[in-house]
Design a protein around this motif. Structure first.
Motif, mmCIF file in Angstrom:
data_model
loop_
_atom_site.group_PDB
_atom_site.id
_atom_site.type_symbol
_atom_site.label_atom_id
_atom_site.label_comp_id
_atom_site.label_asym_id
_atom_site.label_seq_id
_atom_site.Cartn_x
_atom_site.Cartn_y
_atom_site.Cartn_z
ATOM 1 N N ILE A 213 -11.625 -2.927 -6.038
ATOM 2 C CA ILE A 213 -10.910 -3.218 -7.281
ATOM 3 C C ILE A 213 -9.409 -3.154 -7.009
ATOM 4 C CG2 ILE A 213 -10.431 -2.393 -9.620
ATOM 5 C CD1 ILE A 213 -13.272 -1.272 -9.659
ATOM 6 N N GLU A 214 -8.702 -4.173 -7.433
ATOM 7 C CA GLU A 214 -7.252 -4.237 -7.231
ATOM 8 C C GLU A 214 -6.590 -3.047 -7.922
ATOM 9 O OE1 GLU A 214 -3.775 -5.550 -5.721
ATOM 10 O OE2 GLU A 214 -5.710 -6.522 -5.397
ATOM 11 N N GLY A 215 -5.797 -2.294 -7.166
ATOM 12 C CA GLY A 215 -5.076 -1.154 -7.717
ATOM 13 C C GLY A 215 -5.832 0.163 -7.637
ATOM 14 N N ALA A 216 -7.068 0.148 -7.153
ATOM 15 C CA ALA A 216 -7.832 1.392 -7.046
ATOM 16 C C ALA A 216 -7.262 2.296 -5.963
ATOM 17 C CB ALA A 216 -9.298 1.101 -6.771
ATOM 18 N N LEU A 217 -6.693 1.695 -4.935
ATOM 19 C CA LEU A 217 -6.074 2.457 -3.858
ATOM 20 C C LEU A 217 -4.569 2.271 -3.911
ATOM 21 C CD1 LEU A 217 -8.492 1.534 -0.952
ATOM 22 C CD2 LEU A 217 -8.460 3.637 -2.284
ATOM 23 N N LEU A 218 -3.853 3.296 -3.506
ATOM 24 C CA LEU A 218 -2.395 3.197 -3.470
ATOM 25 C C LEU A 218 -1.987 2.236 -2.363
ATOM 26 C CD1 LEU A 218 -1.496 6.977 -3.787
ATOM 27 C CD2 LEU A 218 -1.444 5.237 -5.571
ATOM 28 N N SER A 219 -0.961 1.477 -2.616
ATOM 29 C CA SER A 219 -0.452 0.580 -1.594
ATOM 30 C C SER A 219 0.996 0.924 -1.283
ATOM 31 C CB SER A 219 -0.544 -0.881 -2.055
ATOM 32 O OG SER A 219 0.245 -1.081 -3.207
ATOM 33 N N GLY A 220 1.377 0.707 -0.052
ATOM 34 C CA GLY A 220 2.745 1.001 0.349
ATOM 35 C C GLY A 220 2.926 2.475 0.647
ATOM 36 N N PRO A 221 4.155 2.828 1.037
ATOM 37 C CA PRO A 221 4.416 4.242 1.375
ATOM 38 C C PRO A 221 4.357 5.119 0.130
ATOM 39 C CG PRO A 221 6.421 2.915 1.538
ATOM 40 C CD PRO A 221 5.298 1.970 1.245
#
Length: 70
Positions: free
Chosen positions: A59-67
Motif C-alpha cells: 500500500i502506497e505510504g504504508a512504509l516511510l520513504s526517504g531519510p
C-alpha cells in the motif's frame, strides 16, 4: 531469518518439540494425526500472515520513504 538464527528460535510461534515428544510417547495413530493437523494449521496461518503483511507493505505510504530522524 537472522533473528531466528541469533535467538536460536524456531520459525513458528510454538515450540514443536513438545508435541512431537508427546506423540512419540503415546504411540497412538491419533496422536500423529493431531500432530499433522497442528503443523498444517501452523503452515496455513503463517502463509496467511505473510500474505497479509505483503499486502500491507504494498500500500502506497504504508512504509516511510526517504531519510528519517529518530
Amino acid at each position: 531469518m537472522v533473528f531466528l538464527a541469533i535467538g536460536r528460535s524456531e520459525l513458528s510461534t510454538e515450540n514443536f518439540f513438545d508435541p512431537v515428544a508427546a506423540a512419540i510417547n503415546r504411540r497412538e495413530p491419533s496422536a500423529w494425526f493431531r500432530q499433522g493437523r497442528l503443523w498444517a494449521l501452523a503452515l496455513v496461518l503463517n502463509l496467511v500472515g505473510g500474505t497479509v503483511m505483503a499486502a500491507i507493505f504494498t500500500i502506497e505510504g504504508a512504509l516511510l520513504s526517504g531519510p528519517t530522524r529518530f
